[in-house]
Design a protein around this motif. Sequence first.
Motif, PDB file in Angstrom:
ATOM      1  N   LYS A   1       0.799  -1.221   0.000  1.00 53.40           N
ATOM      2  CA  LYS A   1       0.000   0.000   0.000  1.00 53.40           C
ATOM      3  C   LYS A   1       0.833   1.274   0.000  1.00 53.40           C
ATOM      4  CE  LYS A   1      -3.842  -2.268   2.379  1.00 53.40           C
ATOM      5  NZ  LYS A   1      -4.796  -2.233   3.529  1.00 53.40           N
ATOM      6  N   ARG A   2       2.125   1.150  -0.209  1.00 52.65           N
ATOM      7  CA  ARG A   2       2.990   2.331  -0.290  1.00 52.65           C
ATOM      8  C   ARG A   2       4.205   1.964  -1.146  1.00 52.65           C
ATOM      9  NH1 ARG A   2       6.993   1.637   3.908  1.00 52.65           N
ATOM     10  NH2 ARG A   2       6.491  -0.229   5.150  1.00 52.65           N
ATOM     11  N   PRO A   3       4.903   2.949  -1.669  1.00 45.11           N
ATOM     12  CA  PRO A   3       6.067   2.630  -2.498  1.00 45.11           C
ATOM     13  C   PRO A   3       7.213   2.062  -1.669  1.00 45.11           C
ATOM     14  CG  PRO A   3       5.841   5.000  -2.211  1.00 45.11           C
ATOM     15  CD  PRO A   3       4.613   4.395  -1.631  1.00 45.11           C
ATOM     16  N   ILE A   4       7.668   0.870  -2.046  1.00 40.91           N
ATOM     17  CA  ILE A   4       8.771   0.208  -1.361  1.00 40.91           C
ATOM     18  C   ILE A   4       9.730  -0.332  -2.420  1.00 40.91           C
ATOM     19  CG2 ILE A   4       9.451  -1.590   0.282  1.00 40.91           C
ATOM     20  CD1 ILE A   4       6.693  -1.526   1.451  1.00 40.91           C
ATOM     21  N   HIS A   5      10.998  -0.145  -2.216  1.00 43.47           N
ATOM     22  CA  HIS A   5      12.016  -0.598  -3.159  1.00 43.47           C
ATOM     23  C   HIS A   5      12.344  -2.073  -2.922  1.00 43.47           C
ATOM     24  CE1 HIS A   5      15.761  -0.662  -5.513  1.00 43.47           C
ATOM     25  NE2 HIS A   5      15.294   0.439  -6.092  1.00 43.47           N
TER      26      HIS A   5
ATOM     27  N   ALA B   1      14.894  -2.753  -0.198  1.00 44.91           N
ATOM     28  CA  ALA B   1      14.382  -2.660   1.167  1.00 44.91           C
ATOM     29  C   ALA B   1      13.661  -3.940   1.553  1.00 44.91           C
ATOM     30  CB  ALA B   1      13.456  -1.453   1.299  1.00 44.91           C
ATOM     31  N   ILE B   2      12.891  -4.498   0.619  1.00 41.80           N
ATOM     32  CA  ILE B   2      12.193  -5.761   0.893  1.00 41.80           C
ATOM     33  C   ILE B   2      13.201  -6.885   1.089  1.00 41.80           C
ATOM     34  CG2 ILE B   2      10.550  -7.431  -0.036  1.00 41.80           C
ATOM     35  CD1 ILE B   2       9.217  -5.164  -1.551  1.00 41.80           C
ATOM     36  N   ALA B   3      14.240  -6.891   0.257  1.00 46.67           N
ATOM     37  CA  ALA B   3      15.265  -7.932   0.381  1.00 46.67           C
ATOM     38  C   ALA B   3      15.997  -7.826   1.716  1.00 46.67           C
ATOM     39  CB  ALA B   3      16.245  -7.822  -0.787  1.00 46.67           C
ATOM     40  N   ASN B   4      16.222  -6.625   2.197  1.00 45.79           N
ATOM     41  CA  ASN B   4      16.956  -6.446   3.450  1.00 45.79           C
ATOM     42  C   ASN B   4      16.187  -6.967   4.661  1.00 45.79           C
ATOM     43  OD1 ASN B   4      19.150  -5.285   2.165  1.00 45.79           O
ATOM     44  ND2 ASN B   4      18.367  -3.196   2.401  1.00 45.79           N
ATOM     45  N   VAL B   5      14.868  -6.767   4.653  1.00 45.47           N
ATOM     46  CA  VAL B   5      14.086  -7.153   5.841  1.00 45.47           C
ATOM     47  C   VAL B   5      13.571  -8.585   5.767  1.00 45.47           C
ATOM     48  CG1 VAL B   5      13.406  -4.769   6.272  1.00 45.47           C
ATOM     49  CG2 VAL B   5      11.935  -6.238   4.886  1.00 45.47           C
ATOM     50  N   THR B   6      13.495  -9.153   4.541  1.00 47.15           N
ATOM     51  CA  THR B   6      12.926 -10.500   4.403  1.00 47.15           C
ATOM     52  C   THR B   6      13.964 -11.553   4.041  1.00 47.15           C
ATOM     53  OG1 THR B   6      12.395 -10.176   2.060  1.00 47.15           O
ATOM     54  CG2 THR B   6      10.718  -9.523   3.685  1.00 47.15           C
ATOM     55  N   GLY B   7      15.100 -11.142   3.495  1.00 45.51           N
ATOM     56  CA  GLY B   7      16.099 -12.100   3.070  1.00 45.51           C
ATOM     57  C   GLY B   7      15.854 -12.678   1.692  1.00 45.51           C
ATOM     58  N   ILE B   8      14.797 -12.231   1.020  1.00 48.44           N
ATOM     59  CA  ILE B   8      14.525 -12.685  -0.350  1.00 48.44           C
ATOM     60  C   ILE B   8      15.514 -12.019  -1.294  1.00 48.44           C
ATOM     61  CG2 ILE B   8      12.801 -12.750  -2.196  1.00 48.44           C
ATOM     62  CD1 ILE B   8      10.648 -12.672  -0.081  1.00 48.44           C
TER      63      ILE B   8
ATOM     64  N   PRO C   1       8.983  -7.945 -13.545  1.00 48.72           N
ATOM     65  CA  PRO C   1       9.687  -7.197 -14.598  1.00 48.72           C
ATOM     66  C   PRO C   1       8.937  -5.955 -15.052  1.00 48.72           C
ATOM     67  CG  PRO C   1       8.624  -9.131 -15.526  1.00 48.72           C
ATOM     68  CD  PRO C   1       8.454  -9.229 -14.041  1.00 48.72           C
ATOM     69  N   GLU C   2       7.649  -5.853 -14.702  1.00 50.93           N
ATOM     70  CA  GLU C   2       6.864  -4.690 -15.144  1.00 50.93           C
ATOM     71  C   GLU C   2       7.181  -3.428 -14.365  1.00 50.93           C
ATOM     72  OE1 GLU C   2       4.608  -6.393 -11.710  1.00 50.93           O
ATOM     73  OE2 GLU C   2       5.784  -7.165 -13.396  1.00 50.93           O
ATOM     74  N   LEU C   3       7.806  -3.558 -13.181  1.00 46.98           N
ATOM     75  CA  LEU C   3       8.148  -2.389 -12.372  1.00 46.98           C
ATOM     76  C   LEU C   3       9.457  -1.791 -12.885  1.00 46.98           C
ATOM     77  CD1 LEU C   3       7.138  -3.654  -8.818  1.00 46.98           C
ATOM     78  CD2 LEU C   3       5.887  -2.136 -10.347  1.00 46.98           C
ATOM     79  N   ARG C   4       9.365  -0.673 -13.537  1.00 47.68           N
ATOM     80  CA  ARG C   4      10.491  -0.104 -14.262  1.00 47.68           C
ATOM     81  C   ARG C   4      11.563   0.477 -13.356  1.00 47.68           C
ATOM     82  NH1 ARG C   4       8.288   3.395 -19.244  1.00 47.68           N
ATOM     83  NH2 ARG C   4      10.484   3.156 -19.777  1.00 47.68           N
ATOM     84  N   ARG C   5      11.192   0.856 -12.118  1.00 51.42           N
ATOM     85  CA  ARG C   5      12.146   1.521 -11.234  1.00 51.42           C
ATOM     86  C   ARG C   5      12.415   0.694  -9.975  1.00 51.42           C
ATOM     87  NH1 ARG C   5      10.631   7.821 -11.074  1.00 51.42           N
ATOM     88  NH2 ARG C   5      12.878   7.941 -10.681  1.00 51.42           N
ATOM     89  N   ASP C   6      12.203  -0.619 -10.066  1.00 50.03           N
ATOM     90  CA  ASP C   6      12.503  -1.565  -8.985  1.00 50.03           C
ATOM     91  C   ASP C   6      11.809  -1.213  -7.684  1.00 50.03           C
ATOM     92  OD1 ASP C   6      14.080  -2.823 -10.808  1.00 50.03           O
ATOM     93  OD2 ASP C   6      15.985  -2.149  -9.982  1.00 50.03           O
ATOM     94  N   ALA C   7      10.635  -0.647  -7.777  1.00 48.94           N
ATOM     95  CA  ALA C   7       9.859  -0.299  -6.593  1.00 48.94           C
ATOM     96  C   ALA C   7       8.390  -0.233  -6.965  1.00 48.94           C
ATOM     97  CB  ALA C   7      10.314   1.043  -6.013  1.00 48.94           C
TER      98      ALA C   7
ATOM     99  N   PRO D   1      11.375   0.656   4.806  1.00 47.23           N
ATOM    100  CA  PRO D   1      11.084   2.092   4.691  1.00 47.23           C
ATOM    101  C   PRO D   1      10.371   2.425   3.390  1.00 47.23           C
ATOM    102  CG  PRO D   1      13.400   1.670   4.213  1.00 47.23           C
ATOM    103  CD  PRO D   1      12.823   0.356   4.676  1.00 47.23           C
ATOM    104  N   THR D   2       9.619   3.503   3.435  1.00 44.01           N
ATOM    105  CA  THR D   2       8.940   3.984   2.228  1.00 44.01           C
ATOM    106  C   THR D   2       9.966   4.568   1.271  1.00 44.01           C
ATOM    107  OG1 THR D   2       6.936   4.448   3.488  1.00 44.01           O
ATOM    108  CG2 THR D   2       7.183   5.556   1.349  1.00 44.01           C
ATOM    109  N   HIS D   3       9.820   4.203   0.032  1.00 46.77           N
ATOM    110  CA  HIS D   3      10.789   4.673  -0.976  1.00 46.77           C
ATOM    111  C   HIS D   3      10.366   6.035  -1.513  1.00 46.77           C
ATOM    112  CE1 HIS D   3      13.790   4.495  -4.111  1.00 46.77           C
ATOM    113  NE2 HIS D   3      12.852   4.692  -5.022  1.00 46.77           N
ATOM    114  N   LYS D   4      11.333   6.912  -1.617  1.00 44.41           N
ATOM    115  CA  LYS D   4      11.091   8.238  -2.193  1.00 44.41           C
ATOM    116  C   LYS D   4      11.706   8.294  -3.575  1.00 44.41           C
ATOM    117  CE  LYS D   4      10.940  10.683   2.250  1.00 44.41           C
ATOM    118  NZ  LYS D   4      11.519  11.796   3.054  1.00 44.41           N
ATOM    119  N   PHE D   5      10.858   8.460  -4.563  1.00 43.32           N
ATOM    120  CA  PHE D   5      11.313   8.499  -5.949  1.00 43.32           C
ATOM    121  C   PHE D   5      11.944   9.849  -6.269  1.00 43.32           C
ATOM    122  CE2 PHE D   5       8.144   5.144  -6.123  1.00 43.32           C
ATOM    123  CZ  PHE D   5       8.746   4.204  -6.944  1.00 43.32           C
ATOM    124  N   ALA D   6      12.973   9.788  -7.070  1.00 41.22           N
ATOM    125  CA  ALA D   6      13.536  11.032  -7.604  1.00 41.22           C
ATOM    126  C   ALA D   6      12.535  11.625  -8.585  1.00 41.22           C
ATOM    127  CB  ALA D   6      14.863  10.748  -8.294  1.00 41.22           C
ATOM    128  N   PRO D   7      12.437  12.942  -8.624  1.00 41.97           N
ATOM    129  CA  PRO D   7      11.464  13.556  -9.551  1.00 41.97           C
ATOM    130  C   PRO D   7      11.768  13.179 -10.992  1.00 41.97           C
ATOM    131  CG  PRO D   7      13.004  15.201  -8.692  1.00 41.97           C
ATOM    132  CD  PRO D   7      13.240  13.957  -7.905  1.00 41.97           C
TER     133      PRO D   7
END
Length: 463
Positions: free
Chosen positions: A336-340, A343-350, A360-366, A394-400
């Motif tokens: 429900k929020r932007p996550i990179h 960040a998911i790999a760090n907290v889950t070990g995946i 593959p559809e997520l162009r910016r890895d988040a 953490p919530t990911h902040k996209f570059a403009p």
Amino acid sequence: MHARFLDTGVRALSLLSFCLVSLSWPALAGTELPTPPQAEAPATAEPIPEDAQPSIQEPEYSLDEEDHATAAELEAVEPPAPIASEPSTEVPPAEALLQLKPLNGTTARFTDLLTPPAEVAQEEAAAQGQESEEATAYNVPIVLDPSVQGHIRFFNVSIRNRFEQWLIRLSHYRPLVDSIFSEFQLPSDLIYLSLVESGFNPHAYSRARAAGPWQFMKGTAKVYGLRVDSYVDERRDPVKSTVAAARYLRDLYDLFGTWPLAMAAYNAGEGKVMRALHTAQAESFTDIAKTRLIRRETKEYVPRFMAATIIAKNPDRYGFPQNDVQPHQFEEVVVKRPIHFKAIANVTGISYQELKVLNPELRRDATPPDDAEYHLKVPVGTRAKVEQLLDRAPTHKFAPLPIPVRVRHVKPEPESGHWYRVRVGDSLEKIAKRFNISVKTLKSNNNLTGPTIRAGSRLVIAN
């Protein structure tokens, strides 16, 4: 004169004797012509004459810069498989698939001894309404003409290693595609269309800006419900793009009534194929392929599909190994929020690479920033773990995003009071009076000798 007639008679008698011997040979022999042993089968096909040999145009698949690393990671995640370095010499080429039939008393020509391949026998049996294993081997029209044979050699020899990688990757996604095509009641053999489109590479990107395993253009993708924006490109999603391809192929078949024409329209667009049929007053792909109304790429597209289908359905015949490949499977987690991914790999070990392969559809890895809910794909068996630990990421902040600058090329207009564009109905007297100058000065500034001026031309008013 007599010598010429005598020579002609001798030739006629010789030809008659040869024919009589040929006709009586089966009866005199009394035995069947032995079939050559497998070891003596030719290792390479006999060359086709230059006028009959098709010129193969290799399809070009390219990756955009952001996907080079992703493609390498994709290959690293998939299970390794041995790659054949060269064609197996024990596998006969397409021409060697013709088998000798037993001789009988009615055999009069050498061609009568040959059994046509299954690809040719299929069409003959279908035309006669016969049902056999050969007739049901393919559920789309397949022929074995020189063009198809040329593409078979191209896949089997010229790009053999690459084609083997395509087969391995397709095996990874095949159960998924088969289930979708079955739901849309499409022939299962249409799955091999993805081989000639992209080798079923989700990150394939063409120079024409078509993307994904089914090579959708942006406009067509949006028509069939795929999302394409700065954050998500569902043309790369194996599931959603396959559903869109199934819908598109079904619509094309309903429009044209035959699969060769539907496939040609998938490549060139339905408008071009429809205009070609109308202009040529034709009803089949074979007819318009003989004209210049469609491009060479489209003319080769259908034979290329047929060649890929023949090899893919008979991999043993062409020496391609059949390896057990893990099917494409995943579970979904609602984010429900932007996550990179990192960040998911760090907290889950995946694995970070595994998340990239599954999404593959997520162009910016988040996950995208403006979606209230996004269904993120995770490895099978990790859904509960991800849902439990996702709040720690953490919530990911996209570059403009860069704002596209549209440059408007405006033709510079002359400075007011120095130039004047002649309008319809203008004369030298009217223009001179308007700018309070004499006609003589106006003519002198513009090197005019007569009273005639043309609408649209420019006149120098003052130097």
